[in-house]
Design an enzyme around this catalytic site. Structure first.
Site, PDB file in Angstrom:
ATOM      1  N   THR A   5      45.713  40.959  35.446  1.00  0.00           N
ATOM      2  CA  THR A   5      46.103  39.537  35.315  1.00  0.00           C
ATOM      3  C   THR A   5      44.840  38.668  35.337  1.00  0.00           C
ATOM      4  OG1 THR A   5      46.347  39.297  37.712  1.00  0.00           O
ATOM      5  CG2 THR A   5      48.319  39.944  36.463  1.00  0.00           C
TER       6      THR A   5
ATOM      7  N   THR B  50      52.344  36.973  37.473  1.00  0.00           N
ATOM      8  CA  THR B  50      53.814  36.900  37.586  1.00  0.00           C
ATOM      9  C   THR B  50      54.283  35.447  37.591  1.00  0.00           C
ATOM     10  OG1 THR B  50      53.674  38.871  38.957  1.00  0.00           O
ATOM     11  CG2 THR B  50      55.774  37.681  38.975  1.00  0.00           C
TER      12      THR B  50
ATOM     13  N   LYS C  53      43.190  38.744  46.565  1.00  0.00           N
ATOM     14  CA  LYS C  53      43.513  38.461  45.148  1.00  0.00           C
ATOM     15  C   LYS C  53      42.547  37.420  44.587  1.00  0.00           C
ATOM     16  CE  LYS C  53      47.314  37.494  41.963  1.00  0.00           C
ATOM     17  NZ  LYS C  53      46.886  38.571  41.028  1.00  0.00           N
TER      18      LYS C  53
ATOM     19  N   GLY D  74      47.967  46.296  33.349  1.00  0.00           N
ATOM     20  CA  GLY D  74      48.609  45.482  34.383  1.00  0.00           C
ATOM     21  C   GLY D  74      47.729  44.333  34.837  1.00  0.00           C
TER      22      GLY D  74
ATOM     23  N   HIS E 137      50.165  35.822  47.814  1.00  0.00           N
ATOM     24  CA  HIS E 137      49.561  37.154  47.723  1.00  0.00           C
ATOM     25  C   HIS E 137      48.521  37.340  48.833  1.00  0.00           C
ATOM     26  CE1 HIS E 137      51.206  37.137  43.613  1.00  0.00           C
ATOM     27  NE2 HIS E 137      51.120  38.449  43.680  1.00  0.00           N
ATOM     28  N   HIS E 138      48.101  38.594  48.980  1.00  0.00           N
ATOM     29  CA  HIS E 138      47.076  39.019  49.940  1.00  0.00           C
ATOM     30  C   HIS E 138      45.750  38.251  49.752  1.00  0.00           C
ATOM     31  CE1 HIS E 138      45.274  41.403  46.601  1.00  0.00           C
ATOM     32  NE2 HIS E 138      46.533  41.503  46.214  1.00  0.00           N
TER      33      HIS E 138
ATOM     34  N   MET F 124      54.915  44.771  36.594  1.00  0.00           N
ATOM     35  CA  MET F 124      55.559  45.959  36.019  1.00  0.00           C
ATOM     36  C   MET F 124      56.795  46.362  36.811  1.00  0.00           C
ATOM     37  SD  MET F 124      53.178  47.691  33.756  1.00  0.00           S
ATOM     38  CE  MET F 124      51.827  46.890  32.912  1.00  0.00           C
TER      39      MET F 124
ATOM     40  N   ARG G 258      33.529  52.283  37.910  1.00  0.00           N
ATOM     41  CA  ARG G 258      32.236  51.785  37.432  1.00  0.00           C
ATOM     42  C   ARG G 258      31.094  52.662  37.933  1.00  0.00           C
ATOM     43  NH1 ARG G 258      32.534  45.470  37.609  1.00  0.00           N
ATOM     44  NH2 ARG G 258      33.189  45.546  39.779  1.00  0.00           N
TER      45      ARG G 258
HETATM   46  N1  LIG Z   1      50.993  43.952  36.454  1.00  0.00           N
HETATM   47  C1  LIG Z   1      51.303  44.297  37.711  1.00  0.00           C
HETATM   48  O1  LIG Z   1      52.422  44.756  38.016  1.00  0.00           O
HETATM   49  C2  LIG Z   1      50.250  44.164  38.761  1.00  0.00           C
HETATM   50  C3  LIG Z   1      49.029  43.666  38.420  1.00  0.00           C
HETATM   51  N2  LIG Z   1      48.013  43.635  39.321  1.00  0.00           N
HETATM   52  C4  LIG Z   1      46.721  43.196  38.817  1.00  0.00           C
HETATM   53  O2  LIG Z   1      45.880  44.342  38.675  1.00  0.00           O
HETATM   54  C5  LIG Z   1      44.516  43.963  38.828  1.00  0.00           C
HETATM   55  C6  LIG Z   1      43.856  44.827  39.888  1.00  0.00           C
HETATM   56  O3  LIG Z   1      44.454  44.603  41.129  1.00  0.00           O
HETATM   57  P1  LIG Z   1      44.014  45.435  42.431  1.00  0.00           P
HETATM   58  O4  LIG Z   1      44.222  46.888  42.201  1.00  0.00           O
HETATM   59  O5  LIG Z   1      44.676  44.772  43.568  1.00  0.00           O
HETATM   60  O6  LIG Z   1      42.442  45.103  42.455  1.00  0.00           O
HETATM   61  P2  LIG Z   1      41.241  45.989  43.011  1.00  0.00           P
HETATM   62  O7  LIG Z   1      40.051  45.095  43.056  1.00  0.00           O
HETATM   63  O8  LIG Z   1      41.663  46.710  44.244  1.00  0.00           O
HETATM   64  O9  LIG Z   1      41.043  47.098  41.873  1.00  0.00           O
HETATM   65  C7  LIG Z   1      40.414  46.906  40.634  1.00  0.00           C
HETATM   66  C8  LIG Z   1      39.604  48.140  40.373  1.00  0.00           C
HETATM   67  O10 LIG Z   1      39.086  48.141  39.044  1.00  0.00           O
HETATM   68  C9  LIG Z   1      37.732  48.581  39.125  1.00  0.00           C
HETATM   69  N3  LIG Z   1      36.947  48.235  37.940  1.00  0.00           N
HETATM   70  C10 LIG Z   1      36.442  47.041  37.597  1.00  0.00           C
HETATM   71  N4  LIG Z   1      35.741  47.158  36.454  1.00  0.00           N
HETATM   72  C11 LIG Z   1      35.835  48.454  36.065  1.00  0.00           C
HETATM   73  C12 LIG Z   1      35.314  49.199  34.971  1.00  0.00           C
HETATM   74  N5  LIG Z   1      34.549  48.635  34.053  1.00  0.00           N
HETATM   75  N6  LIG Z   1      35.608  50.526  34.886  1.00  0.00           N
HETATM   76  C13 LIG Z   1      36.343  51.124  35.810  1.00  0.00           C
HETATM   77  N7  LIG Z   1      36.854  50.465  36.889  1.00  0.00           N
HETATM   78  C14 LIG Z   1      36.592  49.146  37.009  1.00  0.00           C
HETATM   79  C15 LIG Z   1      37.230  47.926  40.395  1.00  0.00           C
HETATM   80  O11 LIG Z   1      36.009  48.453  40.815  1.00  0.00           O
HETATM   81  P3  LIG Z   1      35.001  47.506  41.704  1.00  0.00           P
HETATM   82  O12 LIG Z   1      35.657  47.416  43.032  1.00  0.00           O
HETATM   83  O13 LIG Z   1      33.721  48.280  41.674  1.00  0.00           O
HETATM   84  O14 LIG Z   1      34.917  46.190  41.002  1.00  0.00           O
HETATM   85  C16 LIG Z   1      38.408  48.244  41.315  1.00  0.00           C
HETATM   86  O15 LIG Z   1      38.328  49.555  41.831  1.00  0.00           O
HETATM   87  C17 LIG Z   1      44.531  42.463  39.162  1.00  0.00           C
HETATM   88  O16 LIG Z   1      44.350  41.737  37.971  1.00  0.00           O
HETATM   89  C18 LIG Z   1      45.949  42.265  39.697  1.00  0.00           C
HETATM   90  O17 LIG Z   1      46.403  40.958  39.608  1.00  0.00           O
HETATM   91  C19 LIG Z   1      48.168  44.068  40.595  1.00  0.00           C
HETATM   92  C20 LIG Z   1      49.394  44.547  41.008  1.00  0.00           C
HETATM   93  C21 LIG Z   1      50.516  44.638  40.115  1.00  0.00           C
HETATM   94  O1  LIG Z   2      46.985  41.027  42.538  1.00  0.00           O
HETATM   95  C1  LIG Z   2      48.074  41.473  42.966  1.00  0.00           C
HETATM   96  O2  LIG Z   2      48.159  42.069  44.029  1.00  0.00           O
HETATM   97  C2  LIG Z   2      49.275  41.304  42.124  1.00  0.00           C
HETATM   98  N1  LIG Z   2      49.112  40.823  40.938  1.00  0.00           N
HETATM   99  C3  LIG Z   2      50.112  40.615  39.960  1.00  0.00           C
HETATM  100  C4  LIG Z   2      50.180  39.140  39.606  1.00  0.00           C
HETATM  101  O3  LIG Z   2      49.122  38.502  39.452  1.00  0.00           O
HETATM  102  O4  LIG Z   2      51.286  38.622  39.455  1.00  0.00           O
HETATM  103  C5  LIG Z   2      51.429  41.247  40.296  1.00  0.00           C
HETATM  104  C6  LIG Z   2      51.757  41.327  41.752  1.00  0.00           C
HETATM  105  O5  LIG Z   2      52.343  40.136  42.158  1.00  0.00           O
HETATM  106  C7  LIG Z   2      50.591  41.750  42.624  1.00  0.00           C
END
Ligand SMILES: NC(=O)C1=CN([C@@H]2O[C@H](COP(=O)(O)OP(=O)(O)OC[C@H]3O[C@@H](n4cnc5c(N)ncnc54)[C@H](OP(=O)(O)O)[C@@H]3O)[C@@H](O)[C@H]2O)C=CC1
Ligand SMILES: O=C(O)C1=N[C@H](C(=O)O)C[C@H](O)C1
Length: 266
Positions: A100, A166, A159, A98, A155-156, A125, A35
């Site tokens: 959620t 999941t 979240k 990915g 979760h941590h 995934m 962002r």
């Molecule tokens: N499907 C799967 O296997 C998994 C899914 N997840 C899901 O993934 C998502 C993210 O998780 P996680 O990485 O832990 O969360 P984080 O908050 O660490 O990361 C999300 C990132 O996206 C950024 N972001 C938000 N809006 C925008 C935008 N418009 N353009 C660019 N970047 C943007 C955030 O920036 P900022 O900090 O500035 O908001 C942040 O850096 C969650 O929904 C989680 O549940 C997580 C693990 C596994």
């Molecule tokens: O936010 C997370 O960290 C994760 N999110 C996914 C979920 O909502 O199930 C996948 C994973 O469990 C980690």
């Protein structure tokens, strides 16, 4: 070589994706988006994750980042993912989602989009969880209906959505096994004098704390016996590797919306 744009590049998953791209043949980091206003803008995306610098600087310029890119990998937030799915459909890109925390309306919106994009969307995934879904469906179909089904997750502390994506996927697998509709049978929280458990419902319980990456269990609780099917994530690389493999898999597929089960051939 597939040229990949990582969205949310400084996030927990964004960083894990940058590591996975560095390790998987056929994948290359093309651009890294964050962002506007984020401190990391202008810094080397790989160096920020502890890898050798690659010259790919974190940017908030979406048009520049996507110009020439083949794929977007996106672990951000539902409204952000919907906006990028529209771009992926317009530009004919692969879009791996990915994210959620979707409402039913947001889920329906992304499913209704059309164009030339190849979207792969899954709340988890990892190979393990996608295999677990099949086991849960089988158990739910095989066990008598007086085995109560409860989905537990931890979760941590950072979240933001609950139940986890999941947990909802596992609930959906159980509902499919039972041949019932999840939305009308889910009990997503309990508090106070709730009364006895409603037969046939699928319950959810959410724990948050510490640095837990992702623990899920589906409990089938019968009279005098209990079955538990569980998955414990030990490192975010399981999600990141799955996402990069999904991105490569989707490159030559027909436009449409795919799941991780499609990618894994389950
Ligand atoms: N499907 C799967 O296997 C998994 C899914 N997840 C899901 O993934 C998502 C993210 O998780 P996680 O990485 O832990 O969360 P984080 O908050 O660490 O990361 C999300 C990132 O996206 C950024 N972001 C938000 N809006 C925008 C935008 N418009 N353009 C660019 N970047 C943007 C955030 O920036 P900022 O900090 O500035 O908001 C942040 O850096 C969650 O929904 C989680 O549940 C997580 C693990 C596994
Ligand atoms: O936010 C997370 O960290 C994760 N999110 C996914 C979920 O909502 O199930 C996948 C994973 O469990 C980690």
């Amino acid at each position: 070589m597939q040229k990949i744009t990582v969205l949310g590049a400084t996030g927990r998953m964004g960083q894990a994706i940058i590591h996975a791209i560095a390790q998987i043949d056929g994948a290359a980091l093309y651009s890294a988006l964050e962002r506007e206003g984020v401190d990391a803008i202008g810094k080397d995306a790989r160096a920020l994750t502890g890898l050798e610098p690659s010259g790919v600087l974190i940017t908030s310029n979406v048009d520049e980042a996507l110009d020439g890119s083949d794929a977007i990998i996106d672990f951000t937030a539902p409204q952000v993912s919907i906006d990028y799915a529209k771009k992926a459909h317009a530009l004919g890109l692969v879009h791996v989602i990915g994210t959620t925390g979707w409402t039913a309306e947001e889920d329906a919106e992304i499913a209704s989009l059309s164009g030339n994009g190849r979207l792969v969307k899954a709340g988890n995934m990892s190979l393990g969880v996608n295999l677990l879904m099949g086991l849960v469906k089988k158990a739910a179909a095989a066990l008598p209906e007086d085995f109560d089904i409860e989905v537990l997750e931890m979760h941590h502390r950072m979240k933001v959505d609950a139940p986890s994506g999941t947990a909802l996927m596992l609930g959906e697998a159980a509902a499919e096994g039972r041949e019932i509709d999840l939305a009308s049978n889910a009990v997503r929280a309990r508090d106070g004098i709730t009364g006895a458990r409603e037969p046939g419902t699928i319950g959810f319980a959410t724990l948050r704390g510490g640095t837990v990456i992702g623990d899920h269990s589906v409990v089938f609780a019968g009279s005098n016996e209990r079955i538990e099917l569980s998955h414990h994530a030990q490192d975010r690389s399981i999600f990141a590797n799955g996402a990069v493999h999904a991105s490569l898999w989707a490159q030559d597929k027909a436009p449409g919306l795919y799941s991780m089960a499609d990618v894994l051939g389950l």
